[in-house]
Design an enzyme around this catalytic site. Structure first.
Site, PDB file in Angstrom:
ATOM      1  N   TYR A 124       0.810  -1.210   0.000  1.00 41.91           N
ATOM      2  CA  TYR A 124       0.000   0.000   0.000  1.00 41.91           C
ATOM      3  C   TYR A 124       0.848   1.266   0.000  1.00 41.91           C
ATOM      4  O   TYR A 124       0.398   2.308  -0.462  1.00 41.91           O
ATOM      5  CB  TYR A 124      -1.020  -0.025   1.145  1.00 41.91           C
ATOM      6  CG  TYR A 124      -2.242  -0.810   0.740  1.00 41.91           C
ATOM      7  CD1 TYR A 124      -3.186  -0.246  -0.107  1.00 41.91           C
ATOM      8  CD2 TYR A 124      -2.419  -2.130   1.127  1.00 41.91           C
ATOM      9  CE1 TYR A 124      -4.280  -0.966  -0.549  1.00 41.91           C
ATOM     10  CE2 TYR A 124      -3.509  -2.866   0.700  1.00 41.91           C
ATOM     11  CZ  TYR A 124      -4.448  -2.283  -0.133  1.00 41.91           C
ATOM     12  OH  TYR A 124      -5.528  -2.993  -0.583  1.00 41.91           O
ATOM     13  N   HIS A 133      -5.397  -2.573   6.877  1.00 44.09           N
ATOM     14  CA  HIS A 133      -4.799  -3.626   6.063  1.00 44.09           C
ATOM     15  C   HIS A 133      -3.867  -4.540   6.853  1.00 44.09           C
ATOM     16  O   HIS A 133      -3.189  -5.392   6.273  1.00 44.09           O
ATOM     17  CB  HIS A 133      -4.064  -3.011   4.868  1.00 44.09           C
ATOM     18  CG  HIS A 133      -4.995  -2.432   3.853  1.00 44.09           C
ATOM     19  ND1 HIS A 133      -5.872  -3.198   3.136  1.00 44.09           N
ATOM     20  CD2 HIS A 133      -5.221  -1.147   3.467  1.00 44.09           C
ATOM     21  CE1 HIS A 133      -6.584  -2.426   2.340  1.00 44.09           C
ATOM     22  NE2 HIS A 133      -6.214  -1.180   2.511  1.00 44.09           N
TER      23      HIS A 133
END
Lengths: 752, 752
Positions: free
Chosen positions: A278, A431
């Protein structure tokens, strides 16, 4: 709306005349566009160098070929309808990329057809946008209008802003007025004011949202919109308990806006708390906006913010990749993502151009074999042309986590072809995975002991619309899916984000000064309340061994007796074990929840103590795992894939070492990359372990000592000080009648 | 015996003097050595070109570095003890390779140290050999003395003969006498007279045995030994029912000797009946002896024997490799064996030098990046240096099987990146699998629909001593392990070599003239008595499709109702199916015997008719399989790995289409390679099938017709004439009111 736009040639002609007039009228203005990413001065220099900067010329030619073909084919701006992978989603995605490229081509080649292409497409969007309802697909916590989620709408605006900047001066004031009124302002409002739960938070989603609004604000020179981008929407209260689709809190502490997104998830070392997958995704908006602010608002000194954290982030990200440039898997991450991704091409170029022309970045750019088509890309192309590049040498490195760098870290040990990634971070926002003190091991860029990554096939429509699969929650995030300790078959922090996100592991030792013995050690005391974990990973270079090998020690101390499982996710096929086991006629399901329901137990044995050894083959290389066991320990050979009705999981193996009903214990093991096999010559070289035995020869509150005996009967003892990590403290300890003394938190000594 | 030989320098000196004298005495003789592989004239030319023939120079430098290091380290000639993978086995294997290289280095560089190295090693063997019993490991039907099987002893002699030839003139007559008396003659006798069951047969083992004896006979100029090599041992009776370790007959028809081994297993097209994996293995002795005979007995015209079958074999073998040079898997074969293997380097060089300097072979040699260090290698190096190479273009080709080319064939269809290998051969001697009418599919050198190959990890000692595993018999050879029809869960020919080796399939159609529609079709009528199989594989190029696609039709006609299973061994992960299925909580074992006991049934469904579709991903490429089913057919998703107590098998998937209790039926399916996925850009392109439907629209004794409808609603009908494969015959047929007429055995027509 699904019709193809083709402009009759008469209109082309008219536009061309308009264009010619306008060029003259704006040519000397100080405020002339482009000035966002590509600059007027940059364009001038690019034009002067064209044809003599191979990497730039090649990228440019590719873009031109692509856009020319699209212009010939005509474009489509369909009514939004699909999830990712579907036609309308992919079409709108492609459109914004094409607009951005066409804008650049217009500037560089000064060919009107590119301006027309952007203009026509933007007007098609301006015509459609006011008529659009919220996107019909309901899955997102923040639904967009062009796409099913605001995130993708934000992507669109980040690119469209650049395209708009490139043709800004080509448009009449009236035309700009229409675009800004019908398209850009309401678009910016939808992803911000209409969706504060998306915009006002600290998350990669919001970064995109903030940047999208900020980029268009800079082009339109709308300061109030820019303030919204930089500092969030004011005077809005968000329910602190709200969560997004991934189970992450929307906004628990009220932080918001671009600067908050820069301050919070980045550590002072440039590590982004969600992990490199990410970080790669977020780097593009961070850096593209950084570049834009540098160009248009240099007084904000965004690239110097937090001691230059944005530029540090580039270096951190490159260090978070394996020998092939693939990012290490930390938290949600898809395998195969690498620094060849477009956002890293832009990051490397921006890092080079704005970060002091580090010649090591040029070697990465050269591998990428592509540059961004702007001032930064030009600088890189010129640097390569002048032969300035130096190798980017990845060393062992510890990257702290947390806004202040005090929430654990990722420790990366490198030696020879081996790269070990040891995770003792904070949770990683929504996440994050529940895998404190987990690790993964790479050999020549191949993952040998794996992190599973995420259960998702990004943009593969036939797998759950390309979105997160339910197995991401039930399997990939769970502790048992990782090379991490699991207590009593329950995930760390009960697999609950509310709990996990409050805690982080703590660094204990990170020592890489001696290349023969590198140590990363960390503590975790919150994953299982009442249980303290200290994991120490040592990368040892020894000339008797073909490759550096890994010594792994986990010291467990608990208030109560527990069962401890330690999975070992080797990749490849078993060649041999030194233990007898029972292979079941059909596999059994290992457990009921916390990811155990996804594991098939294929074989097992109860140890009588001593070492277990597993020898396996992966991609024509031989590996060995040697672990200490106690009498009564269970050894389980398992495979992923149970309760997986749609074959969403990869059916890969693991070995689980299970210690039952015990309070305190030590797990100790060695991983070796021993040799190679050639299917062409059919020669097997060094196919077996060089370890004769490994033994825990001392274990107290203060010290743990492991003895290693090689096949050549070389005896070594590794001792770690469990309580004192001071580098200067002197220690003395008697082990099996041998007195050992040393300075610092650990030692490795050969004994007789 | 395990001591290291290092020669004190005083002896060096003495030998040097001896050497100097001898050089003079033989220099003008017409019979001077070397004359076996390397020739005196060749040496002269090599010396003249050294330094200006890069590929040769590089290979030579590599050999020199290797041998120099070995000379420095000293050698070891240990008492034989181990199976392959063990120390003594690998050491003796390495020794013969080193001797051969050192011999060559001696000739090229004229440096005595190389001659001394060979001489010393040969004398060490000569000293040990007379003392050796039969090798202690008992597993072989023909035990060697240096190795556990005569096969490896033969390998040794083939190489040692070349080394001996290279230093022949360096030795005194007395020295030669010792070597020949104590080592070479008894050695040759052991692998021939002492083991007629090994020597007197048609098999790759015997080829090595014959050649070993022949090579040493040529060096020693012993004509009686040469006759033994060429024509076998006379006046020996071998029990015709005897079998070897692989279950193959030793010698059923009395054929023997080198020429018999050349006549029998090679078809007139140069296909070797055991398949390319063993052809590669056998090619080295065949060709090296061919080269030697060409040099020393040119009157035998061995390279012209059987219309030049040895040279044809090289071309056949190269055509039996995929885009990366990996050999197709036919019968027992280990994956990854390729034309980069040393025996292919020698084959390509010999083929070039003795086979008319085909410039296409130079492009293969260039890829191999290595040549043999003799006259043939020099010719190749000079050819490459002069830029003569042309691309080796692999086309569609049918390679007949059987000594007379009338025992079926292998049909290879190629188009674009797709390569289809269709097997309708004879059994393949003791290495044959029971898989008549099986196939495998490759895409850009990746196996997509696989042949499992063999259950063996060659030379990986920890897997059954590197030998054939029992799963090779219970799994790999069985019909269900292949993409072939299995009737009533029993392998073809009952999995019995005695039966299978009596039969072969028959070619029916092989048509590749039209690159848009290539057809290979074959019949099998003996695998299941009373059942006739006609399989037709069609490779269709259609501009609507990203890649050529495969149409597969199997017509089954039987006297009795049966169950027919058709496995489809796709490699990769399931993305989607168009059918609902039940995935079992734990897998079930599919059957009891004939390989079924090794399959786990993971999921299944009963079809209601219509098409089933499977979409999968392999190495970032999307594939689809679309098959016709009838109401009541069972579709089974299975995985290899049951009853595999030592994890010897690769746990890979298959889809089995099962038709029950039916006499006559047709299986029809399409395989597509549709598109690609990039984990870097995360774009999925053409991820799904382009086939809307496939249907059997006609089926009679005479004709079978398949209708294909694409997603663009293009309708096509393929018709095959089942009884008449004449290319000129005119056919007419009415299908669904459409009259179709064509000439030849098949047609593909677009209809409305």
């Amino acid at each position: 709306m699904k019709k193809v736009f083709k402009r009759p040639s008469i209109i082309l002609l008219i536009v061309f005349i308009v264009f010619s007039c306008k060029e003259k009228s704006t040519i000397n203005s100080q405020l002339q566009h482009p000035n966002l990413i590509l600059t007027k001065q940059g364009v001038k220099e690019i034009r002067a160098n064209l044809g003599s900067i191979p990497i730039f010329d090649k990228t440019l030619a590719k873009a031109q070929t692509e856009v020319d073909l699209e212009i010939k084919n005509g474009f489509d701006v369909p009514i939004p309808k699909d999830y990712s992978g579907g036609y309308t989603h992919e079409k709108h995605k492609n459109n914004y990329v094409l607009m951005q490229k066409a804008g650049v081509l217009y500037q560089i080649f000064n060919e009107e057809k590119y301006a027309i292409y952007v203009k026509d497409m933007l007007f098609a969007y301006a015509k459609m946008y006011p008529t659009l309802p919220i996107h019909p697909k309901p899955r997102s916590y923040a639904r967009g209008k062009l796409f099913w989620q605001c995130l993708n709408d934000s992507n669109w605006l980040v690119y469209a802003s650049q395209a708009y900047d490139c043709i800004y001066d080509y448009l009449t004031k009236d035309e700009r007025n229409i675009l800004e009124t019908d398209l850009f302002r309401p678009f910016a409002d939808h992803i911000s004011k209409d969706n504060p739960q998306f915009f006002n938070r600290v998350h990669n989603h919001s970064t995109w949202g903030n940047v999208a609004v900020g980029m268009i604000a800079l082009v339109m020179e709308d300061d109030s919109l820019l303030q919204r981008a930089l500092y969030g929407i004011k005077n809005i209260d968000i329910d602190k308990s709200l969560k997004d689709n991934d189970g992450g809190f929307i906004n628990k502490d009220g932080k918001k806006g671009f600067f908050a997104n820069l301050d919070e998830p980045f550590s002072p070392d440039g590590y982004y708390t969600e992990g490199p997958y990410y970080q790669r995704y977020a780097m593009y908006p961070f850096l593209i906006f950084g570049q834009a602010l540098q160009n248009k608002k240099p007084d904000l000194k965004v690239l110097k913010h937090k001691d230059g954290v944005l530029l540090k982030g580039i270096d951190a990200l490159l260090n978070l990749s394996d020998a092939d440039g693939d990012f290490f898997l930390l938290n949600d991450a898809q395998k195969g993502m690498s620094y060849f991704n477009g956002s890293l091409i832009s990051a490397v170029d921006i890092g080079y151009h704005f970060g002091g022309n580090n010649p090591e970045l040029l070697s990465i750019a050269k591998k990428q074999d592509e540059v961004v088509l702007d001032d930064a890309g030009l600088a890189v192309a010129l640097g390569i042309k002048k032969g300035k590049e130096k190798p980017f040498v990845k060393k062992s490195i510890e990257l702290s986590d947390g806004a202040n760098g005090d929430e654990g870290a990722v420790g990366i040990l490198r030696s020879g072809e081996m790269e070990l990634v040891f995770k003792y971070t904070a949770h990683g926002l929504s996440h994050g995975h529940y895998d404190k003190l987990s690790f993964a091991l790479f050999d020549e860029g191949n993952e040998v002991v794996q992190d599973y990554g995420m259960a998702r096939f990004v943009n593969i429509e036939q797998k759950g619309g390309g979105n997160y699969l339910k197995e991401n929650t039930t399997w990939a995030k769970q502790s048992i899916a990782h090379n991490a300790i699991v207590q009593n078959e329950v995930s760390q922090f009960h697999g609950k984000y509310d709990i996990g996100s409050k805690h982080h592991s703590n660094k204990y030792i990170f020592s890489t000064g001696d290349s023969n013995i590198q140590v990363a050690s960390a503590k975790e005391e919150n994953a299982y309340p009442g249980t303290k974990l200290l994991r120490t990973m040592v990368l040892i270079k020894d000339s008797d061994f073909h490759n550096p090998y890994v010594l792994d020690i986990i010291k467990v101390e608990s208030d109560n007796p527990n069962q401890y499982d330690l999975p070992f996710y080797y990749l490849g096929q078993i060649m041999q074990t030194n233990f007898e086991y029972t292979k079941y006629e059909v596999p059994q399901i290992l457990g009921k929840s916390d990811g155990y329901q996804h594991l098939y137990k294929e074989a097992s044995t109860i140890s009588k103590g001593g070492n277990i050894k597993l020898n396996w083959l992966l991609k024509n290389k031989f590996y060995s795992y040697t672990a200490v066991t106690s009498n009564g320990d269970e050894v389980i050979l398992a495979k992923i894939g149970a309760n997986d009705p749609e074959f969403n999981l990869r059916q890969e193996p693991t070995l689980i070492l299970r210690k039952k009903n015990i309070r305190n214990t030590v797990f100790a093991s060695i991983i070796e990359s021993t040799g190679v096999y050639s299917p062409v010559s059919e020669l097997a070289i060094n196919s077996k372990s060089n370890i004769k035995s490994i033994e825990i020869v001392f274990n107290s509150k203060d010290y743990t000592a492991i003895q290693i005996v090689t096949n050549k009967d070389k005896k070594m003892v590794f001792v770690i000080s469990n309580q004192n990590n001071n580098k200067e403290t002197k220690h003395k300890l008697i082990i099996n009648n041998n007195e050992m003394s040393w300075r610092g938190s650990f030692t490795l000594k050969e004994i007789n």
